[in-house]
Each structure stands twice: as structure tokens, then as C-alpha cells.
Enzyme design. Structure first.
Site, PDB file in Angstrom:
ATOM      1  N   ARG A 194      57.985  33.570  67.985  1.00  0.00           N
ATOM      2  CA  ARG A 194      58.346  33.860  69.625  1.00  0.00           C
ATOM      3  C   ARG A 194      57.657  35.106  69.462  1.00  0.00           C
ATOM      4  O   ARG A 194      57.323  35.594  71.029  1.00  0.00           O
ATOM      5  CB  ARG A 194      59.744  34.433  69.731  1.00  0.00           C
ATOM      6  CG  ARG A 194      60.161  35.620  68.964  1.00  0.00           C
ATOM      7  CD  ARG A 194      62.120  36.034  69.265  1.00  0.00           C
ATOM      8  NE  ARG A 194      62.927  36.680  68.269  1.00  0.00           N
ATOM      9  CZ  ARG A 194      63.659  37.604  68.642  1.00  0.00           C
ATOM     10  NH1 ARG A 194      64.468  37.412  69.685  1.00  0.00           N
ATOM     11  NH2 ARG A 194      64.256  38.620  67.698  1.00  0.00           N
TER      12      ARG A 194
ATOM     13  N   ASP B 177      73.760  33.148  65.109  1.00  0.00           N
ATOM     14  CA  ASP B 177      74.668  32.831  66.537  1.00  0.00           C
ATOM     15  C   ASP B 177      75.360  31.292  66.576  1.00  0.00           C
ATOM     16  O   ASP B 177      76.717  30.935  67.204  1.00  0.00           O
ATOM     17  CB  ASP B 177      73.982  32.934  67.333  1.00  0.00           C
ATOM     18  CG  ASP B 177      73.725  33.963  68.670  1.00  0.00           C
ATOM     19  OD1 ASP B 177      74.742  34.849  67.792  1.00  0.00           O
ATOM     20  OD2 ASP B 177      72.694  34.209  68.788  1.00  0.00           O
TER      21      ASP B 177
ATOM     22  N   ARG C 201      62.643  31.030  66.354  1.00  0.00           N
ATOM     23  CA  ARG C 201      62.848  32.378  66.483  1.00  0.00           C
ATOM     24  C   ARG C 201      62.362  33.486  65.430  1.00  0.00           C
ATOM     25  O   ARG C 201      62.576  34.500  65.247  1.00  0.00           O
ATOM     26  CB  ARG C 201      64.487  32.704  67.054  1.00  0.00           C
ATOM     27  CG  ARG C 201      65.158  34.202  67.110  1.00  0.00           C
ATOM     28  CD  ARG C 201      66.430  34.163  67.084  1.00  0.00           C
ATOM     29  NE  ARG C 201      67.272  35.076  67.332  1.00  0.00           N
ATOM     30  CZ  ARG C 201      67.308  36.620  67.132  1.00  0.00           C
ATOM     31  NH1 ARG C 201      67.182  36.384  65.631  1.00  0.00           N
ATOM     32  NH2 ARG C 201      68.041  38.071  67.049  1.00  0.00           N
TER      33      ARG C 201
ATOM     34  N   GLU D  69      69.769  27.821  83.328  1.00  0.00           N
ATOM     35  CA  GLU D  69      68.742  26.783  83.365  1.00  0.00           C
ATOM     36  C   GLU D  69      68.862  25.758  84.174  1.00  0.00           C
ATOM     37  O   GLU D  69      67.662  25.570  84.462  1.00  0.00           O
ATOM     38  CB  GLU D  69      68.883  26.884  81.489  1.00  0.00           C
ATOM     39  CG  GLU D  69      68.957  27.271  80.341  1.00  0.00           C
ATOM     40  CD  GLU D  69      70.136  28.077  80.674  1.00  0.00           C
ATOM     41  OE1 GLU D  69      71.651  28.175  80.772  1.00  0.00           O
ATOM     42  OE2 GLU D  69      70.546  29.142  79.241  1.00  0.00           O
TER      43      GLU D  69
ATOM     44  N   SER E 143      63.921  38.062  74.241  1.00  0.00           N
ATOM     45  CA  SER E 143      65.254  37.568  73.312  1.00  0.00           C
ATOM     46  C   SER E 143      63.690  36.795  73.860  1.00  0.00           C
ATOM     47  O   SER E 143      62.801  35.837  72.288  1.00  0.00           O
ATOM     48  CB  SER E 143      66.308  36.909  73.458  1.00  0.00           C
ATOM     49  OG  SER E 143      66.445  36.183  72.116  1.00  0.00           O
TER      50      SER E 143
END
Lengths: 281, 313
Positions: free
Chosen positions: B7, B114, B164, B55, B34
Site C-alpha cells: 500500500r 480486523d 495492506r 463506497e 490507511s
């Protein structure tokens, strides 16, 4: 505010009548389509295409053109009729709507039909797409205006309110949306299925300028569009109170006629009534 | 080479490319800190739009920007883009063929902490099924950077899947990429490992260990899932006679499915698929053990290669 002489009002009423005639005949010929919402929005579309919008049908990609997004894509007959009558493509093409090799799809397709700014069909896209287009006008310093025509049923979808907030955040004064508020959707009355009221307050609470009009009164339509031009710090919502199936007595306010085509006798009656309204209108 | 996350490679490249191409605009959904599009936002605030946690709306705003002549990069979590904004992507990006670049962060299980709500394990299958969509999965930070100008200059919808996490480094900063052209990272004649994303680095490790056992392993990076490099796959099938795919995604409809389609249509060849086996995943303290636990370990690739070789003839 501009002055609109009676002659101009009458001419636009005749344009709306012609759009209604083409719409019902197209839907009859194809035995498919959406008469109710095409007839209810005809006056608004006539005002936009034949008076308000700066467009050049011979140069559909003209960068300075005003943009029209038909968010209620099921009113495609009405859009196609308007585009043909403006000269984007021959009126003869309307007879082939929905045929396999015709450029006129069931719902509007921007890649196939000149003048269709955005592909539509499934509901709720218009405001958010209009935001993106309006942002480019601002970034590039272009003076064009973006118009979005929505159905009332569309306001039941969440993305419309996502867009409502985003447009207000960016203070998009070059964006005007119009709700064709005929209060009828596929399964019945909008106020029964999922009530929208108080719709004016809702859009106002989202920091839009809101104008409420009779969507069949040509003078009120033109004045509302003019007023939108004079609002410089926020997007404008025109809540146009309309009649589903306007101009055809047996269709008016009937959810049955949301997406059903007339038969021979029904067409004859529809044509007679629409023409009659034109003479007396 | 310093290991930076994919990322970060993407986010810095996007900001740098903003200077090259003034038509680039960037959208995010309250995730710019993020997805790391905040690098771009800081440099070009007038070309950055934070849409809030919405979104579907972001995709349609991006569509409008594309219609107005901009080249929008729409950023968000891949699970949410591929699922929550799917209808917008189908109708207004793919079908309408608008020039929108969907940069889908948090590929696979890379958002380990998460948990399964944030894991994106079926997005490739969804995007592959979509006509007009180009689907790209870089292997590391350098490659993610290299894709930014390439997809910006390509005229059409693109789904770019960003991890990520820091993946094992595969490429140096001179890597060049082309849509639809796979990369041969290592030649060999006994078996071919075809890998994408974070599994490319793991596949190179597997190839080393297989080499230590005397096996000659070819490793292909199939960064473009669609259009897939059919020629490169068929060449590998002809020359090695056994194939194993490796992906951080369910094996249903992803890279494994794509390679299976090519092979079964043109040249049936023993094929083993390494990836998630039709199950939801779990929360974990780090991405690596999570990948190991869900059948994406180096050992899984080695086992797959050995089974594929055994199935020859």
C-alpha cells in the site's frame, strides 16, 4: 429570472405532447417499456431539451454542452424520443427500439446511442454521477450545467442520500436534480410503499436549495430551472409534482401502467387523448 | 531492499504520478490514512475527494469524473468495493466502460487484525466474471508502484488489488509491467508454479526448497488475472507438464479457476491449486501465520508441486 412569453410556453407544451405521442407509440410498437414514468416527465424533458440546455445534437461530444443524466433509466422511451426530435439520430430509429441490431437498448447505453450521457437502468446512480461531472466542470473552469432527472421511487435508495450529502459538501451550484414526483411506483403508491415525506425538508436538511413546482406547468418548470441558475452556493433540487401516465386518462395514477404496453384500442385512445390535450392545452 | 508495504508503494507512486498527469484525480472513503492516498491528498488537495464512508457513491462520483475527462483512482477496502459497490462497478464502470481505476486495498487476509469481515477472499472471482474489467494483482511494493502509470494510461476499467501488508520482495525498483503479459521469474522443466500477489514471494521460496530436493521449478507471476496470459500458461503446460497455482484468495474462481479454464480448454494438464479452501477465515495477530493456517504456506505450495508432478502421465 427570464421572461417567458406565452408563445414559448405553447411551443414547449406542443413539444411535450410530441414526446408523449412518440413515447406511447414506441412502447406500443415494442410491446415493452414504461409509459407511466415517461408521460409524467415529458414536460420536464421538453423544457430541458428544447429550451434550457445548451446542446449541439450535431456535435454530441461538444465539451461545453450541458449534461443530462436520465437517472430513471426506465423512462428510456421519453429520452430516445427527445434525442431523436432534437436530431441526435433519425426519428425512424425509434421504430426499431429494442431490436437486436438497433442502437436503442431497453435502457439507455452511453456507448451505443448519441446523446446518451450515461448508461442507466438500475436506479439511484444519477445524483452521484452528476456530482462527478459537475466537479470536472469546476476543475476545468467550464460553464456547463449538469441536470439529473430522478424518479421518486429512487429516493428510497441509500446511494441517493450519500450523493445528497456529497453534493452539498462540495457546494455544487452547477448541479440541478429534478424529482419526477408522481407518487406511483411499480407496486403501488409511493406514499404506501415507503413514504418520502417530508421530501422538501429532507433535501433542505441535506443543504440543497429546494424548489417545489407543478411538474406539468411549463411556466413553473422554466422558472424553477432559471432560479437554479441563480443559486451560486449549493446544488438545487426541483421537486416536480407530476401525474403518472399524464395525458392518458386510463393510465393516470395507475401503478399498473408503470411498465405495461397498450394494446391497439388503448393506443388509439392514448393518441387521441394526447392530441386532444395538445389542441386545448 | 527495504521491505515496505504494497500500500505504501502504491500510495507514494500515486502522489508522484500526480505531477506527471494533471488529469489524475483520487477518491477515497474515509480510508486515505490507511490506503495511503493521503500522500496524494496532501500534494493535490484540489484533485482529491474524500466521499465519506459511502463506497457505492464514491464509485459513481468517480464515474462522473471519468465522463468529464478525468482519470479517477477510487480507493477503498477491497472487500467493500467488491461487495458493497459491486452494482455500481458492474453497471457504471464495466458495462458503461468508464475510465475508472478501482484501487482495492487490503487484499486477501492482509488486514489480518480486523478479521473475516475485512478479509477479501472472493474479489478476484467477482471481478474476473465481469466483462470489460481488467484485473491486476501486484506482487510487492515496487510492482504496485510500477502499475500506477501503466493503468492510468490504459483507457478502460481496471481493478487493482493492493495488499495492506509488506509482502516478500520480488522485484527491484526497475521492474516493468505490461497488462496481460505474465513474468517468468524462474525457468525450470519439472513443474510450473503460477502465482499472484503475496504468494509470488512464497512461491520463489518454495522453488528454492524444491530445487534443494533436485527439482527444476519454473515460477511465473500472473499479475494480470484478466486478460490472462494464455500463451505463457500453455507454454508452461507443454514444457513442464504439471502446474500449481498459488493465490491469497479462494481457489474457486480466482487464479486457480482462471488457469483451470485455460488448461481444460486448450491443453489438459495436471493442476493443483493453493489458496483458501471455500471457507471463511479468522482474526490473527499477523498475516503470515494466518496465511499458513489457511493453506497458503510455503509448504502448501511445495506439496502442491509434488502432487502435480506425481500426476504427470
Amino acid at each position: 429570472m427570464y421572461f417567458h412569453p406565452d408563445s414559448q410556453i405553447i411551443e414547449l407544451q406542443e413539444r411535450a405532447r410530441d414526446l408523449r405521442l412518440d413515447s406511447v407509440e414506441m412502447i406500443y410498437r415494442r410491446q415493452a417499456g414504461h409509459p407511466g414514468g415517461s408521460l409524467s416527465a415529458a414536460d420536464i424533458v421538453a423544457a430541458l431539451f428544447f429550451h434550457k440546455m445548451r446542446i449541439d445534437p450535431h456535435n454530441p461530444e461538444w465539451p461545453e454542452r450541458d449534461r443530462f443524466i436520465m437517472s430513471k433509466g426506465h423512462a428510456s422511451a421519453l429520452l430516445y424520443a427527445a434525442l431523436a426530435q432534437c436530431g441526435y439520430f433519425p426519428r425512424e430509429d425509434l421504430q426499431h427500439w429494442g431490436e437486436l441490431d438497433c442502437h436503442l437498448q431497453g435502457h439507455p447505453d452511453r456507448l451505443k446511442t448519441p446523446g446518451v450521457e450515461m448508461t442507466a437502468g438500475l436506479l439511484g446512480h444519477g445524483v452521484a454521477i452528476g456530482i462527478g461531472i459537475a466537479l470536472t466542470a469546476r476543475m476545468d473552469g467550464r460553464p456547463f450545467h449538469t441536470y439529473v432527472l430522478m424518479g421518486d421511487g429512487e429516493c428510497q435508495g441509500g446511494i441517493v442520500w450519500e450523493g445528497a450529502m456529497v453534493a452539498a459538501k462540495y457546494r455544487l451550484a452547477n448541479l440541478t436534480a429534478i424529482v419526477d414526483y408522481n407518487d406511483v411506483q411499480l407496486d403501488g403508491a409511493v406514499h404506501d410503499i415507503l413514504p418520502l415525506e417530508p421530501l422538501v425538508d429532507k433535501w433542505r436538511a441535506c443543504n440543497w436549495a429546494v424548489i417545489e413546482i407543478n411538474g406539468h406547468d411549463m411556466r413553473q418548470i422554466l422558472q424553477a430551472l432559471d432560479t437554479a441558475d441563480e443559486i451560486h452556493d449549493r446544488p438545487t433540487m426541483i421537486i416536480a409534482r407530476t401525474t403518472k401516465g399524464k395525458g392518458v386518462s386510463y393510465m393516470e395514477n395507475k401503478s399498473y401502467w408503470h411498465g405495461v404496453a397498450p394494446n391497439d384500442a388503448q393506443l388509439a385512445q392514448a393518441v387521441a387523448e394526447i392530441k386532444g390535450a395538445g389542441r386545448h392545452g | 531492499m527495504a521491505e515496505i508495504s504494497m500500500r505504501e508503494g502504491y500510495g507514494r507512486a500515486l502522489a508522484a504520478y500526480g505531477a506527471v498527469n494533471p488529469n489524475i484525480v483520487v477518491l477515497d472513503v474515509d480510508t486515505s490514512a490507511s490506503t495511503l492516498t493521503h500522500f496524494f491528498a496532501k500534494q493535490y488537495p484540489e484533485r482529491f475527494f474524500n466521499i465519506g464512508i459511502a463506497e457505492p457513491c464514491m464509485i459513481d462520483v468517480a464515474v462522473g469524473l471519468a465522463l468529464g475527462g478525468k482519470v479517477p483512482f477510487a480507493n477503498g477496502f477491497s472487500a467493500l468495493l467488491a461487495l458493497r459497490a459491486l452494482e455500481q462497478i458492474r453497471t457504471c464502470v464495466a458495462y458503461a466502460r468508464t475510465n475508472v481505476k478501482i484501487a482495492a486495498s487490503y487484499a486477501g487476509v492482509s488486514d489480518f487484525k480486523d478479521g473475516p469481515t475485512h478479509h477479501s477472499i472472493m474479489d478476484i472471482a467477482i471481478m474476473r466474471a465481469m466483462p470489460e474489467m481488467t484485473v491486476i494483482v501486484p506482487a510487492d511494493a515496487n510492482e504496485a508502484s510500477a502499475w500506477v502509470p501503466v493503468i492510468a494510461e490504459y483507457d478502460g476499467p481496471v481493478y487493482l488489488r493492493i495488499s495492506r501488508a509488506a509482502t516478500l520482495p520480488v522485484h527491484d525498483s526497475s521492474v516493468t509491467v505490461a497488462i496481460g503479459k505474465g513474468i517468468t521469474l524462474r525457468d525450470g522443466g519439472d513443474v510450473t508454479i503460477i502465482a499472484v500477489g503475496s504468494m509470488v514471494g512464497r512461491s520463489l521460496l518454495a522453488a528454492d526448497r524444491l530445487a534443494a530436493r533436485g527439482l527444476d521449478v519454473r515460477v511465473l507471476e500472473m499479475h494480470t488475472l484478466k486478460p490472462i496470459d494464455t500463451q505463457l500458461i500453455l507454454k508452461a503446460a507443454a514444457e513442464t507438464g504439471a502446474i500449481v497455482t498459488a493465490e491469497e484468495h479462494t481457489i474457486l474462481g480466482g487464479l486457480g479457476g482462471a488457469v483451470a479454464e485455460v488448461l481444460s480448454l486448450h491443453r489438459p494438464t495436471p493442476l493443483e491449486m493453493v489458496g483458501i479452501h471455500d471457507t471463511f477465515t479468522r482474526t490473527a495477530p499477523a498475516p503470515e501465520p494466518l496465511m499458513d493456517a489457511f493453506c497458503m504456506s510455503v509448504e502448501d505450495i511445495i506439496g502442491g508441486a509434488e502432487r502435480a508432478i506425481q500426476r504427470k502421465r
